[in-house]
Design a protein around this motif. Structure first.
Motif, PDB file in Angstrom:
ATOM      1  N   LYS A   2       0.967  -1.038  -0.192  1.00  0.00           N
ATOM      2  CA  LYS A   2      -0.013   0.242   0.114  1.00  0.00           C
ATOM      3  C   LYS A   2       0.739   1.208   0.104  1.00  0.00           C
ATOM      4  CE  LYS A   2      -4.128  -2.018   2.015  1.00  0.00           C
ATOM      5  NZ  LYS A   2      -5.116  -1.631   3.134  1.00  0.00           N
ATOM      6  N   HIS A   3       0.579   2.002  -0.702  1.00  0.00           N
ATOM      7  CA  HIS A   3       1.279   3.678  -0.815  1.00  0.00           C
ATOM      8  C   HIS A   3       0.197   4.630  -0.428  1.00  0.00           C
ATOM      9  CE1 HIS A   3       3.214   0.843  -3.449  1.00  0.00           C
ATOM     10  NE2 HIS A   3       4.324   1.516  -3.493  1.00  0.00           N
ATOM     11  N   PHE A   4       1.187   5.591   0.140  1.00  0.00           N
ATOM     12  CA  PHE A   4       0.536   7.079   0.560  1.00  0.00           C
ATOM     13  C   PHE A   4       1.300   8.069   0.288  1.00  0.00           C
ATOM     14  CE2 PHE A   4      -0.541   3.239   3.259  1.00  0.00           C
ATOM     15  CZ  PHE A   4      -2.005   3.381   3.375  1.00  0.00           C
ATOM     16  N   LEU A   5       0.402   9.072  -0.155  1.00  0.00           N
ATOM     17  CA  LEU A   5       0.939  10.526  -0.212  1.00  0.00           C
ATOM     18  C   LEU A   5       0.621  11.384   0.847  1.00  0.00           C
ATOM     19  CD1 LEU A   5       2.559  12.587  -1.754  1.00  0.00           C
ATOM     20  CD2 LEU A   5       0.266  13.296  -3.130  1.00  0.00           C
ATOM     21  N   LYS A   7       0.626  15.206   2.260  1.00  0.00           N
ATOM     22  CA  LYS A   7       1.340  16.568   1.769  1.00  0.00           C
ATOM     23  C   LYS A   7       0.641  17.573   2.788  1.00  0.00           C
ATOM     24  CE  LYS A   7      -2.338  17.235  -1.644  1.00  0.00           C
ATOM     25  NZ  LYS A   7      -2.599  17.698  -3.257  1.00  0.00           N
ATOM     26  N   TYR A   8       1.191  18.803   2.779  1.00  0.00           N
ATOM     27  CA  TYR A   8       1.245  19.821   3.521  1.00  0.00           C
ATOM     28  C   TYR A   8       2.034  21.040   3.224  1.00  0.00           C
ATOM     29  CZ  TYR A   8       5.095  18.071   6.173  1.00  0.00           C
ATOM     30  OH  TYR A   8       6.229  17.689   6.423  1.00  0.00           O
ATOM     31  N   ARG A   9       1.727  22.163   3.688  1.00  0.00           N
ATOM     32  CA  ARG A   9       2.617  23.421   3.753  1.00  0.00           C
ATOM     33  C   ARG A   9       3.214  23.456   4.811  1.00  0.00           C
ATOM     34  NH1 ARG A   9       2.756  27.115  -0.405  1.00  0.00           N
ATOM     35  NH2 ARG A   9       0.795  26.314  -1.081  1.00  0.00           N
ATOM     36  N   PHE A  10       4.363  23.586   4.949  1.00  0.00           N
ATOM     37  CA  PHE A  10       5.077  23.865   6.465  1.00  0.00           C
ATOM     38  C   PHE A  10       4.798  25.531   6.690  1.00  0.00           C
ATOM     39  CE2 PHE A  10       8.486  25.294   9.311  1.00  0.00           C
ATOM     40  CZ  PHE A  10       8.673  24.532  10.011  1.00  0.00           C
ATOM     41  N   LYS A  11       4.178  25.621   8.084  1.00  0.00           N
ATOM     42  CA  LYS A  11       3.783  26.854   8.382  1.00  0.00           C
ATOM     43  C   LYS A  11       4.399  27.486   9.853  1.00  0.00           C
ATOM     44  CE  LYS A  11      -0.635  26.578   6.013  1.00  0.00           C
ATOM     45  NZ  LYS A  11      -2.034  26.628   6.334  1.00  0.00           N
ATOM     46  N   ASP A  12       4.773  26.463  10.519  1.00  0.00           N
ATOM     47  CA  ASP A  12       5.120  26.817  11.959  1.00  0.00           C
ATOM     48  C   ASP A  12       6.235  26.265  12.529  1.00  0.00           C
ATOM     49  OD1 ASP A  12       4.746  27.897  14.626  1.00  0.00           O
ATOM     50  OD2 ASP A  12       3.602  26.359  15.227  1.00  0.00           O
ATOM     51  N   GLY A  13       7.319  26.991  12.767  1.00  0.00           N
ATOM     52  CA  GLY A  13       8.532  26.643  13.619  1.00  0.00           C
ATOM     53  C   GLY A  13       9.699  26.672  12.641  1.00  0.00           C
ATOM     54  N   SER A  14      10.685  26.173  13.137  1.00  0.00           N
ATOM     55  CA  SER A  14      12.141  26.115  12.433  1.00  0.00           C
ATOM     56  C   SER A  14      11.988  24.929  11.179  1.00  0.00           C
ATOM     57  CB  SER A  14      13.266  25.846  13.382  1.00  0.00           C
ATOM     58  OG  SER A  14      14.299  25.630  12.641  1.00  0.00           O
ATOM     59  N   TYR A  53       5.534  20.356   1.457  1.00  0.00           N
ATOM     60  CA  TYR A  53       6.501  18.908   1.776  1.00  0.00           C
ATOM     61  C   TYR A  53       5.511  17.945   1.330  1.00  0.00           C
ATOM     62  CZ  TYR A  53      10.035  20.946   4.542  1.00  0.00           C
ATOM     63  OH  TYR A  53      11.191  21.506   4.995  1.00  0.00           O
ATOM     64  N   TYR A  54       6.013  16.857   0.766  1.00  0.00           N
ATOM     65  CA  TYR A  54       5.511  15.654   0.249  1.00  0.00           C
ATOM     66  C   TYR A  54       6.267  14.441   0.767  1.00  0.00           C
ATOM     67  CZ  TYR A  54       3.650  18.764  -3.272  1.00  0.00           C
ATOM     68  OH  TYR A  54       3.121  20.229  -3.625  1.00  0.00           O
ATOM     69  N   HIS A  55       5.521  13.650   1.652  1.00  0.00           N
ATOM     70  CA  HIS A  55       5.989  12.257   2.128  1.00  0.00           C
ATOM     71  C   HIS A  55       5.409  11.180   1.348  1.00  0.00           C
ATOM     72  CE1 HIS A  55       7.012  14.417   5.917  1.00  0.00           C
ATOM     73  NE2 HIS A  55       6.660  15.314   5.379  1.00  0.00           N
ATOM     74  N   LEU A  56       6.178  10.076   0.851  1.00  0.00           N
ATOM     75  CA  LEU A  56       5.638   9.054   0.177  1.00  0.00           C
ATOM     76  C   LEU A  56       5.960   8.078   1.057  1.00  0.00           C
ATOM     77  CD1 LEU A  56       7.042   9.494  -3.584  1.00  0.00           C
ATOM     78  CD2 LEU A  56       4.655   9.622  -2.612  1.00  0.00           C
ATOM     79  N   ALA A  57       4.972   7.035   1.585  1.00  0.00           N
ATOM     80  CA  ALA A  57       5.139   5.929   2.458  1.00  0.00           C
ATOM     81  C   ALA A  57       4.482   4.733   1.711  1.00  0.00           C
ATOM     82  CB  ALA A  57       4.233   6.395   3.651  1.00  0.00           C
ATOM     83  N   ALA A  58       5.228   3.688   1.944  1.00  0.00           N
ATOM     84  CA  ALA A  58       4.503   2.505   1.510  1.00  0.00           C
ATOM     85  C   ALA A  58       4.694   1.218   2.510  1.00  0.00           C
ATOM     86  CB  ALA A  58       5.288   1.922   0.146  1.00  0.00           C
ATOM     87  N   THR A  59       3.830   0.630   2.783  1.00  0.00           N
ATOM     88  CA  THR A  59       3.799  -0.525   3.604  1.00  0.00           C
ATOM     89  C   THR A  59       3.941  -1.959   3.156  1.00  0.00           C
ATOM     90  OG1 THR A  59       1.394  -0.806   3.856  1.00  0.00           O
ATOM     91  CG2 THR A  59       2.816   0.840   5.422  1.00  0.00           C
ATOM     92  N   ALA A  60       4.644  -3.040   3.383  1.00  0.00           N
ATOM     93  CA  ALA A  60       4.580  -4.073   2.681  1.00  0.00           C
ATOM     94  C   ALA A  60       3.337  -5.137   2.928  1.00  0.00           C
ATOM     95  CB  ALA A  60       5.868  -5.065   3.450  1.00  0.00           C
ATOM     96  N   ASP A  61       2.718  -4.629   3.931  1.00  0.00           N
ATOM     97  CA  ASP A  61       1.420  -5.383   4.058  1.00  0.00           C
ATOM     98  C   ASP A  61       0.495  -4.444   5.058  1.00  0.00           C
ATOM     99  OD1 ASP A  61       2.458  -6.223   6.534  1.00  0.00           O
ATOM    100  OD2 ASP A  61       3.520  -7.782   5.511  1.00  0.00           O
ATOM    101  N   ASP A  62      -0.812  -5.242   5.387  1.00  0.00           N
ATOM    102  CA  ASP A  62      -1.540  -4.436   6.324  1.00  0.00           C
ATOM    103  C   ASP A  62      -1.029  -4.569   7.649  1.00  0.00           C
ATOM    104  OD1 ASP A  62      -3.526  -3.634   4.788  1.00  0.00           O
ATOM    105  OD2 ASP A  62      -4.672  -5.379   4.781  1.00  0.00           O
ATOM    106  N   GLU A  63      -0.670  -5.657   7.977  1.00  0.00           N
ATOM    107  CA  GLU A  63       0.101  -5.958   9.634  1.00  0.00           C
ATOM    108  C   GLU A  63       1.188  -4.822   9.717  1.00  0.00           C
ATOM    109  OE1 GLU A  63       0.038  -8.355   7.382  1.00  0.00           O
ATOM    110  OE2 GLU A  63      -1.938  -9.161   8.174  1.00  0.00           O
ATOM    111  N   ALA A  64       1.898  -4.447   8.608  1.00  0.00           N
ATOM    112  CA  ALA A  64       3.168  -3.425   8.783  1.00  0.00           C
ATOM    113  C   ALA A  64       2.638  -2.140   9.348  1.00  0.00           C
ATOM    114  CB  ALA A  64       4.260  -3.324   7.747  1.00  0.00           C
ATOM    115  N   VAL A  91      -3.712  12.920   3.775  1.00  0.00           N
ATOM    116  CA  VAL A  91      -2.922  11.917   3.599  1.00  0.00           C
ATOM    117  C   VAL A  91      -4.064  10.990   2.455  1.00  0.00           C
ATOM    118  CG1 VAL A  91      -2.648   9.618   4.468  1.00  0.00           C
ATOM    119  CG2 VAL A  91      -2.468  11.633   5.764  1.00  0.00           C
ATOM    120  N   LEU A  92      -3.135  10.789   1.281  1.00  0.00           N
ATOM    121  CA  LEU A  92      -3.935  10.267   0.207  1.00  0.00           C
ATOM    122  C   LEU A  92      -3.647   8.825  -0.101  1.00  0.00           C
ATOM    123  CD1 LEU A  92      -3.215  13.248  -2.205  1.00  0.00           C
ATOM    124  CD2 LEU A  92      -5.425  12.798  -0.899  1.00  0.00           C
TER     125      LEU A  92
END
Length: 104
Positions: A2-5, A7-14, A53-64, A91-92
């Protein structure tokens, strides 16, 4: 897989501190014997000064995915992501339609 994107715009902090936080999160995933090799995670920033910012995440399976979500470091990272984005995180879930055989 399973893959997820995320995404957000950085707004607060360093941004430097945020990038360190991202690095610590990735290190925690890799240090976890259950997650290492079963979770893929990349973070990218738009190179146009927009703060996106864009983060790409993938899980090998539902358990992960379930194991990751159960970790305290994941919960803290998720909350910090919401904070630095001013609550604008999307989160898409993604479905691969086609792909090349090469994976650089």
């Amino acid at each position: 897989m399973k893959h997820f994107l995320i995404k957000y715009r950085f707004k607060d902090g360093s941004e430097a501190a945020w990038r360190e936080q991202i690095g610590r999160f990735i290190a925690a995933v890799e240090a976890d014997a259950t997650l290492n090799g079963r979770i893929s995670y990349r973070c990218m920033r738009a190179d146009n000064g927009s703060g996106e910012y864009y983060h790409l995440a993938a899980t090998a399976d539902d358990e992960a995915g379930k194991a990751l979500q159960s970790r305290d470091f994941f919960k803290a990272y998720t909350e910090e992501t919401k904070r630095v984005s001013g609550g604008t995180v999307e989160v898409l879930p993604l479905a691969i339609v086609a792909e090349t055989s090469a994976r650089p």
